[in-house]
Design a protein around this motif. Structure first.
Motif, mmCIF file in Angstrom:
data_model
loop_
_atom_site.group_PDB
_atom_site.id
_atom_site.type_symbol
_atom_site.label_atom_id
_atom_site.label_comp_id
_atom_site.label_asym_id
_atom_site.label_seq_id
_atom_site.Cartn_x
_atom_site.Cartn_y
_atom_site.Cartn_z
ATOM 1 N N ARG A 137 -4.985 12.699 -6.176
ATOM 2 C CA ARG A 137 -6.116 12.995 -5.299
ATOM 3 C C ARG A 137 -5.646 12.952 -3.845
ATOM 4 O O ARG A 137 -4.807 12.124 -3.471
ATOM 5 N N VAL A 138 -6.205 13.842 -3.036
ATOM 6 C CA VAL A 138 -5.816 13.914 -1.628
ATOM 7 C C VAL A 138 -6.080 12.583 -0.923
ATOM 8 O O VAL A 138 -5.358 12.205 0.003
ATOM 9 N N GLY A 139 -7.056 11.834 -1.406
ATOM 10 C CA GLY A 139 -7.400 10.554 -0.792
ATOM 11 C C GLY A 139 -6.325 9.483 -0.878
ATOM 12 O O GLY A 139 -6.415 8.461 -0.185
ATOM 13 N N VAL A 140 -5.269 9.701 -1.698
ATOM 14 C CA VAL A 140 -4.205 8.683 -1.768
ATOM 15 C C VAL A 140 -3.255 8.804 -0.572
ATOM 16 O O VAL A 140 -2.361 7.972 -0.411
ATOM 17 N N LEU A 141 -3.444 9.815 0.274
ATOM 18 C CA LEU A 141 -2.518 10.040 1.393
ATOM 19 C C LEU A 141 -2.362 8.797 2.259
ATOM 20 O O LEU A 141 -1.248 8.443 2.666
ATOM 21 N N GLU A 142 -3.465 8.127 2.532
ATOM 22 C CA GLU A 142 -3.407 6.937 3.384
ATOM 23 C C GLU A 142 -2.501 5.863 2.786
ATOM 24 O O GLU A 142 -1.706 5.229 3.491
ATOM 25 N N VAL A 143 -2.595 5.677 1.475
ATOM 26 C CA VAL A 143 -1.752 4.680 0.798
ATOM 27 C C VAL A 143 -0.296 5.130 0.810
ATOM 28 O O VAL A 143 0.617 4.326 1.029
ATOM 29 N N VAL A 144 -0.067 6.419 0.584
ATOM 30 C CA VAL A 144 1.305 6.947 0.610
ATOM 31 C C VAL A 144 1.937 6.694 1.977
ATOM 32 O O VAL A 144 3.088 6.238 2.081
ATOM 33 N N GLU A 145 1.189 6.954 3.037
ATOM 34 C CA GLU A 145 1.731 6.749 4.385
ATOM 35 C C GLU A 145 2.023 5.276 4.649
ATOM 36 O O GLU A 145 3.031 4.943 5.288
ATOM 37 N N ARG A 146 1.171 4.423 4.114
ATOM 38 C CA ARG A 146 1.412 2.978 4.291
ATOM 39 C C ARG A 146 2.700 2.560 3.575
ATOM 40 O O ARG A 146 3.509 1.783 4.112
ATOM 41 N N LEU A 147 2.911 3.080 2.372
ATOM 42 C CA LEU A 147 4.132 2.759 1.628
ATOM 43 C C LEU A 147 5.365 3.306 2.343
ATOM 44 O O LEU A 147 6.401 2.636 2.410
ATOM 45 N N LEU A 148 5.260 4.516 2.880
ATOM 46 C CA LEU A 148 6.389 5.095 3.617
ATOM 47 C C LEU A 148 6.737 4.246 4.832
ATOM 48 O O LEU A 148 7.913 3.978 5.106
#
Length: 200
Positions: A137-148
């Motif tokens: 889901r596009v909404g996971v972007l925030e979590v992906v950026e935090r992990l990066l």
């Protein structure tokens, strides 16, 4: 019904292959063109994520090509770049590499159908998760950026952070009995074997 786009990653270093996989001929097209074409029969729009300054083969005008912001951060970086483009256009995206010439539309559709109300739907076949054959889901972007930002670059970290449906082999065998959709090509030998098997 969830609207789903596609993200195809082609910015890997291809060290074992010795040349850029995106440009490898496969039949009358390049490997990237083939994967984009197959994926496009199921999802739209499609975003191709390349490495900084990487040239890619010609693609249909509706396919958007973007570059990773930073080299060497793996598929999560590419996922972030693709999701950022799809935000506002799609609710979710099927993520693929560019080196899966035997991708089957039926498997893509099955993964989309199994997403349900989860944030991610990922296959687990042969004792491995397959993050490059999964729906996000596009909404996971925030979590992906935090992990990066935390340099936590393994996709499994993302699966642990958000509601994720793990799809076992038995949930996919009827649409892709030998899991050819998950067959990625990393070496010249694997590439030559794929050409023989495809009879191209």
């Amino acid at each position: 019904m969830t609207t789903v786009g596609g993200i195809v990653l082609c910015g890997g270093r291809s060290q074992r292959m010795g040349q850029a996989k995106a440009w490898l001929p496969f039949g009358g097209e390049t490997m990237l063109q083939r994967v984009v074409r197959i994926l496009g029969t199921v999802v739209q729009p499609i975003v191709v994520v390349a490495a900084p300054e990487q040239l890619v083969p010609p693609l249909p005008a509706e396919v958007q090509v973007v570059s990773d912001q930073e080299k060497g951060r793996g598929p999560l970086q590419g996922l972030a770049a693709g999701l950022a483009v799809l935000r506002g256009q799609s609710e979710a995206a099927y993520l693929s590499s560019c080196d899966v010439p035997f991708l089957r539309p039926a498997l893509v559709q099955r993964m989309i159908d199994l997403l349900g109300d989860q944030a991610i739907c990922v296959p687990h076949v042969g004792d491995y998760h397959h993050p490059l054959a999964a729906v996000y889901r596009v909404g996971v972007l925030e979590v992906v950026e935090r992990l990066l930002n935390a340099r936590r670059l393994r996709p499994v970290f993302l699966f642990e952070e958000v509601p994720t449906r793990i799809v076992a082999a038995e949930g996919l065998r009827d649409v892709d009995p030998t899991f050819e959709s998950l067959r990625n090509l990393n070496t010249p030998e694997e590439y030559q074997a794929a050409l023989r098997d495809a009879k191209v």
